[in-house]
Design an enzyme around this catalytic site. Structure first.
Site, short mmCIF file in Angstrom:
data_model
loop_
_atom_site.label_atom_id
_atom_site.label_comp_id
_atom_site.label_asym_id
_atom_site.label_seq_id
_atom_site.Cartn_x
_atom_site.Cartn_y
_atom_site.Cartn_z
N GLY A 55 30.97 50.74 38.12
CA GLY A 55 32.27 50.32 37.63
C GLY A 55 32.89 51.47 36.87
O GLY A 55 32.17 52.38 36.45
N CYS A 82 24.59 53.00 38.46
CA CYS A 82 25.62 53.69 37.68
C CYS A 82 26.02 52.85 36.45
O CYS A 82 25.19 52.65 35.58
CB CYS A 82 26.80 54.04 38.59
SG CYS A 82 27.89 55.26 37.86
N TYR A 83 27.25 52.33 36.41
CA TYR A 83 27.63 51.50 35.27
C TYR A 83 26.65 50.34 35.11
O TYR A 83 26.30 49.96 33.99
CB TYR A 83 29.07 50.97 35.46
CG TYR A 83 29.51 50.01 34.38
CD1 TYR A 83 30.03 50.49 33.19
CD2 TYR A 83 29.39 48.62 34.54
CE1 TYR A 83 30.41 49.61 32.18
CE2 TYR A 83 29.77 47.74 33.55
CZ TYR A 83 30.29 48.24 32.37
OH TYR A 83 30.67 47.38 31.37
N HIS A 169 24.02 57.04 43.02
CA HIS A 169 24.47 56.00 43.97
C HIS A 169 23.60 56.00 45.23
O HIS A 169 23.81 56.81 46.13
CB HIS A 169 25.94 56.25 44.35
CG HIS A 169 26.88 55.94 43.25
ND1 HIS A 169 27.42 54.68 43.05
CD2 HIS A 169 27.37 56.70 42.25
CE1 HIS A 169 28.20 54.69 41.99
NE2 HIS A 169 28.19 55.91 41.48
N GLU A 171 23.71 53.93 47.56
CA GLU A 171 24.43 53.33 48.71
C GLU A 171 25.22 54.34 49.52
O GLU A 171 25.63 54.04 50.64
CB GLU A 171 25.34 52.19 48.22
CG GLU A 171 26.57 52.62 47.41
CD GLU A 171 26.29 52.88 45.93
OE1 GLU A 171 25.13 53.15 45.58
OE2 GLU A 171 27.24 52.83 45.14
N ASP A 227 39.77 44.42 66.26
CA ASP A 227 39.69 43.52 65.10
C ASP A 227 40.32 42.15 65.37
O ASP A 227 39.71 41.12 65.10
CB ASP A 227 40.35 44.16 63.87
CG ASP A 227 39.79 45.54 63.58
OD1 ASP A 227 38.69 45.83 64.08
OD2 ASP A 227 40.44 46.31 62.85
N LYS A 367 33.74 48.50 60.47
CA LYS A 367 34.08 48.52 61.90
C LYS A 367 32.87 48.33 62.82
O LYS A 367 32.93 47.57 63.78
CB LYS A 367 34.77 49.87 62.21
CG LYS A 367 35.47 49.90 63.55
CD LYS A 367 36.80 49.22 63.43
CE LYS A 367 37.67 49.33 64.63
NZ LYS A 367 39.02 48.85 64.33
#
Ligand code: XMP
Length: 511
Positions: A55, A82-83, A169, A171, A227, A367
């Site tokens: 965050g 992180c945060y 991070h 991710e 989509d 996607k």
């Protein structure tokens, strides 16, 4: 019921990416904003683990997102990122410091100590950092498990319970062993078994919308793109006859594309599809127009008018469905799923039709995940892996005025070029390829006779994100076959050129 992990959202920019990384490990992730769920709810929901996201705030700011510290005593494993890591340290009584000289951004060398979270991860590796605040003192019951040059507590864990924090991070792909960190958390710490699959997403979504759309009239603008097609197929399972798909065929689609969309959805899926053949209407509006932006504007506006006319015929609409995917929300610069996609094809629709609510069943997916859903729903590969196609269609590939004849010529040339690339035995690494009809004439010889016809251009680009692109090095023999066929089969074309401009300085489309 699948086992599930909670992603507790503290406002970070990578929250959906975290959920996606968890799904990649075949574990179901549920994202909840930190202020929309209580400690009690979390305890009762049966989560196998909790991930605190990053965050933008500082834990000492009064307005920064906080959570009931009781969460640390629930006995559910937690990973703070992180945060999220700073918040855990703060809640447990540690200290956080904000010092510009200790801020880190980008790839950073990480040194880890052996522990369950870093199983199978070498002592030194690259991680991605993005922070100014950092944990400078841990409470007694916690220990440091990783450091970097500038960050004394790059990771930590609680000595007795399954609580972990990482300043970096895991991710993002820049973190070399990020996937392994998340894997270790999910499988070593949370003891997940990995029982989730994409079919579970489909079942869950269909069940959700079956309840929500009961007895409701649902309208979806189908463009034939990936989509909106996947959204249509998914919602059809939930709403059946109550879903009406309106497909505005502006006549600017590629050869055979309009019929392909109609056949797929109407005949194969048995959907309620209204195809509006509006080519004449669009061409009339475009007559005499040569300026690219003017063309785009006319097409965008006319699209809305045609759709509006059709929607009126359908009577009261309860729900407007859209194929918004997660990256659309990011690209429109807002991290709020209520934001409506400003996609060219459907942009403006919510303003002209009155409805009670919007259904966006793909809004959490990326996607490649949307494509996987499409395949699982039985959509043709041709549609699921369709290359990007601009909303204004072939209008931005015909230089100068658009006429019925030019459209016919371009459709033929484009189909030949695509056939030659698709049918090539050599693997060609390209992401978008098409023909352009220029407004330049050139002299040639056809059947011993002088010919004076159009110059067609071929364009192919290789790119990850379409923001920048390289012109594709298409093998000469493929170009030669395409050129021979175009010149031979289309009498109005006398010359074929290949576009060797990357982006920048050029854009992918010619207009
Ligand atoms: P440019 O020409 O801007 O194209 O380099 C980048 C990518 O975007 C596609 N494109 C569009 N897609 N509506 C769309 O949905 C549009 O108006 C539009 N214009 C360009 C283009 O085909 C390429 O993939």
């Amino acid at each position: 019921m699948n086992e599930k992990v909670l992603v507790l959202d503290f406002g970070g920019q990578y929250n959906q990416l975290i959920a996606r990384r968890v799904r990649e490990q075949k574990v179901y992730a549920e994202i909840k904003p930190y202020n929309k769920i209580s400690c009690n709810d979390i305890n009762n929901a049966g989560y196998k683990g909790i991930i605190f996201t990053g965050g933008p705030n500082s834990v000492y700011d009064e307005s920064s997102p906080h959570f009931d510290p009781e969460i640390l005593n629930l006995g559910i494993p937690i990973l703070g990122i992180c945060y999220g890591a700073q918040l855990i340290a703060y809640m447990a009584g540690g200290k956080i410091l904000s010092a510009a000289e200790n801020s880190e951004y980008g790839n950073t060398l990480l040194r880890v100590k052996e522990n369950a979270l870093f199983d199978n991860i070498p002592e030194y590796s690259d991680c991605f950092m993005s922070h100014t605040d950092y944990v400078c003192a841990l409470p007694d019951e916690y220990e440091i498990t990783a450091t970097t040059n500038k960050c004394p507590v790059a990771a930590f864990c609680s000595k007795k319970s399954g609580i972990y924090g990482v300043q970096f991070h895991p991710e993002v792909t820049h973190t070399q062993y990020g996937k392994a960190v998340l894997h270790n958390f999910l499988f070593n710490v949370c003891k997940c078994s990995g029982d989730w699959k994409m079919e579970d997403f489909i079942d869950r979504t269909v069940q959700k919308y079956k309840a929500e759309l009961k007895n409701k009239k649902v309208l979806l603008a189908l463009s034939g793109g990936v989509d909106s097609s996947v959204a249509a197929a998914l919602l059809h399972k939930a709403a059946g006859e109550n879903l009406t798909c309106v497909f505005v065929d502006h006549g600017l689609l590629r050869k055979g594309e309009g019929d392909f969309v109609e056949n797929t959805f109407k005949d194969k899926f048995g959907m309620n599809l209204v195809r509006i053949n509006a080519e004449d209407r669009f061409l009339k509006k475009l007559a005499g127009v040569t300026e690219p932006e003017h063309k785009r504007k006319i097409i965008g506006e006319e699209f809305i008018r045609v759709f509006e006319d059709e929607a009126k015929k359908l009577g009261k609409i309860d729900v407007l469905a859209q194929g918004t995917i997660y990256t659309d929300i990011i690209e429109s610069g807002k991290g709020d799923s209520a934001v409506i996609k400003s996609h060219h094809n459907v942009g403006g629709l919510p303003d002209i039709i009155s409805f009670e609510s919007i259904a966006e069943p793909l809004s959490d997916l990326f996607k490649d995940e949307v494509r996987e859903v499409g395949l699982k729903l039985g959509l043709p590969r041709e549609l699921v892996f369709r290359q990007p196609f601009p909303g204004p269609g072939l209008a931005v590939r015909i230089i100068g005025e658009i006429t019925k004849e030019k459209l016919r010529i371009l459709k033929e040339a484009d189909a030949i070029f695509r056939e030659e690339i698709d049918g090539s035995t050599e693997k060609i690494d390209t992401n978008q390829y098409f023909a352009v009809l220029t407004d330049t004439y050139s002299v040639g010889v056809k059947g011993d006779m002088r010919a004076y016809g159009y110059v067609a251009a071929l364009r192919a680009v290789t790119t990850d994100d379409f923001m920048t692109a390289e012109w594709t090095r298409i093998p000469y023999d493929v170009l030669e076959r395409a050129s021979n066929r175009i010149n031979g089969e289309i009498k109005e074309i006398t010359r074929v050129v290949y576009d060797i401009t990357s982006k920048p300085p050029a854009t992918v489309e010619w207009e």
